[in-house]
Design a protein around this motif. Structure first.
Motif, PDB file in Angstrom:
ATOM      1  N   UNK A  88       0.970  23.022  -5.011  1.00  0.00           N
ATOM      2  CA  UNK A  88       0.502  22.031  -4.650  1.00  0.00           C
ATOM      3  C   UNK A  88       0.799  21.677  -3.096  1.00  0.00           C
ATOM      4  N   UNK A  89       1.641  22.323  -2.666  1.00  0.00           N
ATOM      5  CA  UNK A  89       2.395  21.519  -1.437  1.00  0.00           C
ATOM      6  C   UNK A  89       2.896  22.516  -0.198  1.00  0.00           C
ATOM      7  N   UNK A  90       1.575  22.547   0.549  1.00  0.00           N
ATOM      8  CA  UNK A  90       2.005  23.234   1.798  1.00  0.00           C
ATOM      9  C   UNK A  90       1.993  22.071   2.849  1.00  0.00           C
ATOM     10  N   UNK A  91       1.712  20.896   2.414  1.00  0.00           N
ATOM     11  CA  UNK A  91       1.605  19.629   3.350  1.00  0.00           C
ATOM     12  C   UNK A  91       1.444  18.419   2.293  1.00  0.00           C
ATOM     13  N   UNK A  92       1.886  17.353   2.872  1.00  0.00           N
ATOM     14  CA  UNK A  92       1.803  16.070   1.752  1.00  0.00           C
ATOM     15  C   UNK A  92       0.916  15.175   2.818  1.00  0.00           C
ATOM     16  N   UNK A  93      -0.179  14.807   2.119  1.00  0.00           N
ATOM     17  CA  UNK A  93      -1.156  13.767   2.841  1.00  0.00           C
ATOM     18  C   UNK A  93      -0.387  12.405   2.215  1.00  0.00           C
ATOM     19  N   UNK A  94      -0.413  11.396   3.422  1.00  0.00           N
ATOM     20  CA  UNK A  94       0.450  10.152   2.798  1.00  0.00           C
ATOM     21  C   UNK A  94      -0.605   9.079   3.124  1.00  0.00           C
ATOM     22  N   UNK A  95      -0.228   7.782   2.743  1.00  0.00           N
ATOM     23  CA  UNK A  95      -0.716   6.699   3.055  1.00  0.00           C
ATOM     24  C   UNK A  95      -0.102   5.361   2.468  1.00  0.00           C
ATOM     25  N   UNK A  96      -0.553   4.309   2.788  1.00  0.00           N
ATOM     26  CA  UNK A  96       0.005   3.173   2.354  1.00  0.00           C
ATOM     27  C   UNK A  96       0.774   2.342   3.387  1.00  0.00           C
ATOM     28  N   UNK A  97       1.255   1.105   2.996  1.00  0.00           N
ATOM     29  CA  UNK A  97       1.984   0.307   4.048  1.00  0.00           C
ATOM     30  C   UNK A  97       3.072   0.861   4.783  1.00  0.00           C
ATOM     31  N   UNK A  98       3.849   1.730   3.764  1.00  0.00           N
ATOM     32  CA  UNK A  98       5.236   2.219   4.252  1.00  0.00           C
ATOM     33  C   UNK A  98       5.037   3.336   5.395  1.00  0.00           C
ATOM     34  N   UNK A  99       3.728   3.879   5.377  1.00  0.00           N
ATOM     35  CA  UNK A  99       3.677   5.026   6.396  1.00  0.00           C
ATOM     36  C   UNK A  99       3.705   4.657   7.827  1.00  0.00           C
ATOM     37  N   UNK A 100       3.704   3.260   8.115  1.00  0.00           N
ATOM     38  CA  UNK A 100       3.841   2.883   9.470  1.00  0.00           C
ATOM     39  C   UNK A 100       5.563   3.086   9.776  1.00  0.00           C
ATOM     40  N   UNK A 101       6.217   3.306   9.041  1.00  0.00           N
ATOM     41  CA  UNK A 101       7.449   3.630   9.249  1.00  0.00           C
ATOM     42  C   UNK A 101       7.754   5.213   9.613  1.00  0.00           C
TER      43      UNK A 101
END
Ligand SMILES: Nc1ncnc2c1ncn2[C@@H]1O[C@H](COP(=O)(O)OP(=O)(O)O)[C@@H](O)[C@H]1O
Ligand SMILES: O=P(O)(O)OC[C@H](O)CO
Length: 504
Positions: free
Chosen positions: A399-412
């Motif tokens: 599953x993991x060649x890269x991780x797609x992220x989102x959500x409020x904490x991704x501003x950090x």
């Protein structure tokens, strides 16, 4: 140009976003609601307050967009999952505060019923996280509720159901498969309420909504969205899976909000986890076969930023956690295991409570902020490791060649870099970071013809930021060993009498 609105009813706030048919954000409005903590381990929301906030953000977003409801092609609903509302069928008023997904008051009940009893049917261990035990608690503990439920006077819903019922003026009592799948009452294979589980949990079927697909016409809105077709409903993590265009088996995303939730699309296959993950619905479009997913749920991530702000008074805004953490070079040997609601995946340890270990006189608030952020990265690593073990040898593949992220904490940025370092894979954030709303809007727009198919949606995903791993392997394994030791210190903190006290 057709517009589509999405309502995201989250744990800390509700927002409404209006998208155009190029998936661009036209307007956004957001409002927080109260977090009610009546006792240690208990978390409640006022469902009437949430309904007020939702109406306000819808009105606010439409005003900012300069649009009338009749200019919307559809609205999609997405929501915090599991949070349980019971209301009176006649008056429409909640009969108790909603019991939030993080609330641990049903731990003893779940242990008594047997933690693995219905796992084959539901894909979930029986835990306080899910709605079924919360319904049972309300019926058992609030005077008169069981009798009223037996007489057919009460309705149950998660936030999707509560909002659709209110938006349609009480015409539709429905939920979708992704939300129903988080009650511990739905059978994963039949996609219906499981009579055996209802009987064991003592939940009368008369309170339950009808289970429908995630994208279809549920009804037409009245009030603030007068005349708009309600065409999608999905739990927020499932909507984010869509918003990140993880349509193929093997594609994964992680959303960092109040908690963090990593979902891996496993296609038409129901994959049973042997390493502490949940089997859940990915989504289901109309009459098509459902798409399943494996999920690693982490209870406390962004909530820790709020805790540093509201309870510890160490920061004034969420963004300041990064500034505070950057005031030092590392965590100074501190490890923080945020088992505020016990530990979810992959441990499922309800008797764990938070620990801060490695303290010396050297440690200051910057080190604490850093340890708190790092806890999100290490918890992600645990879930990813479990997922790799579960899918080894499956068609879903690596599953993991890269991780797609989102959500409020991704501003950090510091946190995103730390996650890349700890996982040793690149972390990617898309141009539209509001993937939860985007996924709900896309699902609704597919129903009303704003977008033709999944390929059109896939073509719109654009990377806006990427963090590549910079930590050397030796440093990573040294920290990983320490993290594992810290987790062991958090486990087993509560004794049987502590748990009974929380339950009563
Ligand atoms: N820069 C930041 N660093 C760390 N945490 C943050 C930051 N900005 C927001 N958060 C946290 O992220 C959460 C809000 O994210 P959001 O995706 O809106 O959550 P939810 O949908 O769970 O309400 C809050 O818990 C907040 O404390
Ligand atoms: O509101 P969020 O984004 O914290 O998501 C909550 C989850 O759906 C709980 O399972």
């Amino acid at each position: 140009m057709p517009f589509v609105a999405a309502i995201d009813q989250g744990t800390t706030s509700s927002r409404c976003i209006v998208f155009d048919s190029d998936s661009r954000i036209v307007a956004i409005d957001q409002r927080e609601h109260r977090q009610i903590f009546p006792r240690p381990g208990w978390v409640e929301h006022d469902a009437s307050e949430i309904w007020e906030r939702v109406q306000q953000v819808v009105t606010g977003a439409l005003a900012k967009a300069g649009l009338r409801p009749d200019e919307l092609s559809a609205v999609g609903i997405t929501n915090q999952r599991e949070t349980t509302v019971l209301w009176d069928r006649a008056t429409g008023r909640p009969v108790h505060n909603a019991i939030v997904w993080q609330d641990t008051r049903t731990d003893v009940l779940c242990a008594e019923l047997g933690r693995h009893r219905f796992q084959a049917e539901t894909g979930l261990p029986l835990a306080s996280y899910f709605s079924g035990p919360k319904i049972r608690w309300l019926l058992d503990h609030v005077p008169g509720l069981r009798e009223r439920a037996e007489r057919g006077e009460l309705m149950f819903g998660t936030m999707d159901t509560w909002l659709i019922w209110n938006l349609t003026g009480g015409a539709a009592h429905v939920t979708d498969v992704t939300n129903a799948g988080r009650t511990s009452l739905m059978n994963l294979a039949t996609l219906g309420w499981d009579p055996k589980i209802l009987a064991a949990l003592g939940v009368p079927e008369s309170v339950l909504p009808e289970i429908r697909s995630s994208a279809e016409h549920y009804g037409t809105a009245t009030g603030v969205l007068e005349g708009v077709p309600i065409a999608a409903a999905l739990g927020d993590q499932h909507a984010a899976l869509l918003g990140q265009t993880c349509f193929d088996p093997g594609e994964a995303k992680s959303t960092y909000g109040t908690g963090a939730f990593l979902l891996l699309n496993t296609g038409k296959e129901i994959v049973r986890s042997s390493h502490g993950l949940l089997t859940t619905l990915g989504y289901q479009f109309g009459g098509e076969p459902p798409v399943y997913a494996l999920e690693g749920s982490i209870a406390n991530t962004g909530s820790l930023t709020q805790w540093l702000r509201d309870k510890m008074g160490l920061i004034a805004t969420a963004a300041e956690v990064e500034t505070l953490a950057l005031s030092v070079e590392d965590s100074g040997g501190l490890y923080f295991v945020p088992a505020f609601s016990g530990l979810f995946a992959p441990h499922w340890s309800p008797d764990a409570r938070g620990v801060l270990v490695g303290m010396t006189g050297y440690a200051g608030k910057g080190h604490l902020a850093r340890a708190v952020l790092e806890s999100t990265a290490w918890q992600t690593r645990e879930v990813v490791d479990a997922m790799l073990l579960d899918v080894a040898g499956l068609s879903a593949g690596m599953p993991l060649r890269s991780l797609r992220v989102d959500g409020g904490m991704t501003a950090n940025n510091l946190l995103m870099q730390t996650i890349a370092d700890v996982l040793d894979v690149p972390v990617e954030r898309p141009f539209v970071a509001e993937t939860t709303c985007l996924g709900a809007a896309h699902a609704a727009g597919l129903v009303t013809g704003v977008w033709p198919d999944l390929d059109a949606l896939r073509a719109e995903w654009r990377r806006a930021a990427e963090w590549t791993p910079r930590m050397d392997a030796a440093t990573r394994s040294r920290h990983q060993r320490k993290w594992a030791k810290a987790v062991e210190r958090a486990k087993g903190w509560l004794d049987a009498d502590d748990l009974e006290e929380e339950d009563s």
